[in-house]
Design a protein around this motif. Structure first.
Motif, PDB file in Angstrom:
ATOM      1  N   VAL A 144       0.811  -1.228   0.000  1.00  0.00           N
ATOM      2  CA  VAL A 144       0.000   0.000   0.000  1.00  0.00           C
ATOM      3  C   VAL A 144       0.838   1.270   0.000  1.00  0.00           C
ATOM      4  CG1 VAL A 144      -1.989  -1.108   1.104  1.00  0.00           C
ATOM      5  CG2 VAL A 144      -0.324   0.108   2.508  1.00  0.00           C
ATOM      6  N   SER A 145       2.130   1.132   0.318  1.00  0.00           N
ATOM      7  CA  SER A 145       2.973   2.327   0.347  1.00  0.00           C
ATOM      8  C   SER A 145       3.555   2.638  -1.029  1.00  0.00           C
ATOM      9  CB  SER A 145       4.108   2.123   1.342  1.00  0.00           C
ATOM     10  OG  SER A 145       4.994   1.138   0.858  1.00  0.00           O
ATOM     11  N   ARG A 146       3.175   1.863  -2.026  1.00  0.00           N
ATOM     12  CA  ARG A 146       3.751   2.091  -3.352  1.00  0.00           C
ATOM     13  C   ARG A 146       3.199   3.341  -4.019  1.00  0.00           C
ATOM     14  NH1 ARG A 146       4.018  -3.943  -5.732  1.00  0.00           N
ATOM     15  NH2 ARG A 146       5.482  -4.756  -4.218  1.00  0.00           N
ATOM     16  N   PRO A 147       3.978   3.894  -4.942  1.00  0.00           N
ATOM     17  CA  PRO A 147       3.558   5.180  -5.522  1.00  0.00           C
ATOM     18  C   PRO A 147       2.459   5.090  -6.575  1.00  0.00           C
ATOM     19  CG  PRO A 147       5.698   4.506  -6.400  1.00  0.00           C
ATOM     20  CD  PRO A 147       5.306   3.478  -5.405  1.00  0.00           C
ATOM     21  N   GLU A 148       2.071   3.879  -7.016  1.00  0.00           N
ATOM     22  CA  GLU A 148       1.061   3.813  -8.076  1.00  0.00           C
ATOM     23  C   GLU A 148      -0.259   3.272  -7.530  1.00  0.00           C
ATOM     24  OE1 GLU A 148       3.903   1.292  -9.918  1.00  0.00           O
ATOM     25  OE2 GLU A 148       3.596   2.280 -11.855  1.00  0.00           O
ATOM     26  N   PRO A 149      -1.128   4.144  -7.024  1.00  0.00           N
ATOM     27  CA  PRO A 149      -2.343   3.659  -6.353  1.00  0.00           C
ATOM     28  C   PRO A 149      -3.227   2.787  -7.240  1.00  0.00           C
ATOM     29  CG  PRO A 149      -2.398   6.052  -6.643  1.00  0.00           C
ATOM     30  CD  PRO A 149      -1.028   5.607  -7.008  1.00  0.00           C
ATOM     31  N   ASP A 150      -3.238   3.040  -8.546  1.00  0.00           N
ATOM     32  CA  ASP A 150      -4.133   2.251  -9.397  1.00  0.00           C
ATOM     33  C   ASP A 150      -3.630   0.819  -9.584  1.00  0.00           C
ATOM     34  OD1 ASP A 150      -1.984   3.318 -10.785  1.00  0.00           O
ATOM     35  OD2 ASP A 150      -2.974   3.025 -12.721  1.00  0.00           O
ATOM     36  N   ARG A 151      -2.403   0.558  -9.142  1.00  0.00           N
ATOM     37  CA  ARG A 151      -1.896  -0.808  -9.293  1.00  0.00           C
ATOM     38  C   ARG A 151      -1.828  -1.549  -7.965  1.00  0.00           C
ATOM     39  NH1 ARG A 151       3.289  -1.300 -12.725  1.00  0.00           N
ATOM     40  NH2 ARG A 151       2.902  -3.465 -12.209  1.00  0.00           N
ATOM     41  N   ILE A 152      -2.335  -0.916  -6.889  1.00  0.00           N
ATOM     42  CA  ILE A 152      -2.231  -1.545  -5.572  1.00  0.00           C
ATOM     43  C   ILE A 152      -3.030  -2.851  -5.509  1.00  0.00           C
ATOM     44  CG2 ILE A 152      -2.922  -1.297  -3.148  1.00  0.00           C
ATOM     45  CD1 ILE A 152      -1.922   1.557  -3.236  1.00  0.00           C
ATOM     46  N   ALA A 153      -4.264  -2.830  -6.047  1.00  0.00           N
ATOM     47  CA  ALA A 153      -5.080  -4.047  -5.981  1.00  0.00           C
ATOM     48  C   ALA A 153      -4.388  -5.196  -6.717  1.00  0.00           C
ATOM     49  CB  ALA A 153      -6.468  -3.783  -6.565  1.00  0.00           C
ATOM     50  N   GLU A 154      -3.817  -4.871  -7.880  1.00  0.00           N
ATOM     51  CA  GLU A 154      -3.083  -5.879  -8.650  1.00  0.00           C
ATOM     52  C   GLU A 154      -1.913  -6.429  -7.824  1.00  0.00           C
ATOM     53  OE1 GLU A 154      -1.923  -4.594 -12.667  1.00  0.00           O
ATOM     54  OE2 GLU A 154      -0.037  -5.651 -12.316  1.00  0.00           O
ATOM     55  N   SER A 155      -1.209  -5.534  -7.149  1.00  0.00           N
ATOM     56  CA  SER A 155      -0.068  -5.963  -6.333  1.00  0.00           C
ATOM     57  C   SER A 155      -0.517  -6.863  -5.194  1.00  0.00           C
ATOM     58  CB  SER A 155       0.654  -4.747  -5.747  1.00  0.00           C
ATOM     59  OG  SER A 155       1.137  -3.926  -6.776  1.00  0.00           O
ATOM     60  N   VAL A 156      -1.681  -6.529  -4.619  1.00  0.00           N
ATOM     61  CA  VAL A 156      -2.180  -7.351  -3.513  1.00  0.00           C
ATOM     62  C   VAL A 156      -2.486  -8.759  -4.002  1.00  0.00           C
ATOM     63  CG1 VAL A 156      -4.089  -7.664  -1.890  1.00  0.00           C
ATOM     64  CG2 VAL A 156      -3.035  -5.419  -2.149  1.00  0.00           C
TER      65      VAL A 156
END
Lengths: 220, 220
Positions: free
Chosen positions: B172-184
């Motif tokens: 969640v601390s990553r700079p690209e909020p639109d890719r957070i769900a994908e990262s999760v």
């Protein structure tokens, strides 16, 4: 009904919840040792058969091990000519997930995994299949742009070492040495499922806290 | 070749390592959004398509998610009308392992799991599928005579909470909020594989130490 008594196949089916045709299939495939013959078409089965059936069912239905893999696991369990540690190693090999050709830099990832093992002084066979699985997973994380999650393998190693210390110690201290290998199989496979399910719940909880959501509560 | 550039399907295939017919199948099944049309039978694909293809491949090949499940995961990821936390919850539901009818006293095991969640104050949906998976695993451990391994769920909860705190915080601390769900999604699925493989290695190591075996060393 006496737990220690010998039973016919119908009763074995009732107690295990596995159908008679399936039990006969396991007998033909030698997943299950034959019963004690009591007539031309009759045999008696003992508690060991019931326990073995429950193990087979857990391997197939919960761990998703194919029948051939179950056979391998059971042969490893039963091979009295090997040390307990070797039997357990063979079991690990049988239940290891199949590997796909890795995308990305698999060589680099494998070096990272081997360096971790050396650093921690882990006594594992150099050809342990979990090394390949782990390297492949790390390589795919990198290929998907999530390499930072695998950057600190030492952190994960700390966590799983704590798990393994406790799980293996619990099993080897049991009073029935001939069932230790069986316990290790069950503990390894079902423990993995237990950890995975709990980790999902912990993820949901932590993500609720960090991302916030009024509609998510711990209440039913 | 420019990373940011648009490419034809052949080049998309080359870069992703996925065959053109498979990519066309994903397009038909709407796992992959259509490209930008450049002619009656031509379309251009962008970096987002490549990333999505890699995600699909990880879900299918590594996590063993069926195509229908992948579709569900991707729809959850893309549903912009929900909060991030809700989208992640939907993803958890889609990747949860299918449940088998539990052998043994499932009710008791489920009560044990719900008591744990309450005790720890975990904010999880009361119908989270991992609750069922966990209860079933505990019930089967009991049925197989290994209930002691599940006796201290609090210990396991401590361990996985440590994992989740770190994993979710990193994402969640990553700079690209639109890719957070994908990262999760990726972190959840590949992290599970990473933990499972490392746990097997730790088990091998601890069992070597506790059970002893001269032929097992950390050397290649």
């Amino acid at each position: 009904l006496e737990e220690e008594g010998k039973v016919r196949i119908g009763e074995l089916s009732r107690r295990s919840g596995i159908s008679v045709p399936t039990i006969k299939f396991y007998l033909r495939e030698r997943l299950l040792p034959p019963g004690e013959r009591t007539g031309p078409n009759q045999a008696d089965y003992a508690d060991g058969h019931l326990r073995r059936l429950r193990l087979i069912r857990a391997l197939i239905e919960l761990a998703g091990v194919p029948v051939a893999g179950v056979k391998e696991v059971l042969e490893s369990l039963d091979s009295g000519d090997q040390t307990l540690h070797h039997r357990i190693g063979a079991v690990h090999r049988a239940i290891a997930p199949s590997r796909q050709p890795a995308e990305g830099d698999g060589t680099h990832a494998e070096a990272q995994v081997r360096a971790l093992i050396e650093k921690r002084g882990w006594a594992v066979e150099p050809d342990a299949p979990a090394i390949g699985t782990l390297a492949e997973t790390v390589a795919v994380l990198h290929a998907l742009g999530q390499g930072d999650l695998a950057a600190d393998l030492d952190f994960y190693a700390d966590v799983v070492e704590r798990l393994a210390e406790r799980e293996v110690a619990a099993v080897v201290s049991r009073p029935e040495p001939d069932r230790i290998a069986e316990s290790v199989v069950i503990g390894t496979i079902l423990g993995e499922r237990l950890v995975a399910a709990l980790r999902l719940l912990a993820h949901e909880h932590v993500s609720a806290r960090l991302l916030g959501s009024a509609s998510v509560t711990g209440e039913a």
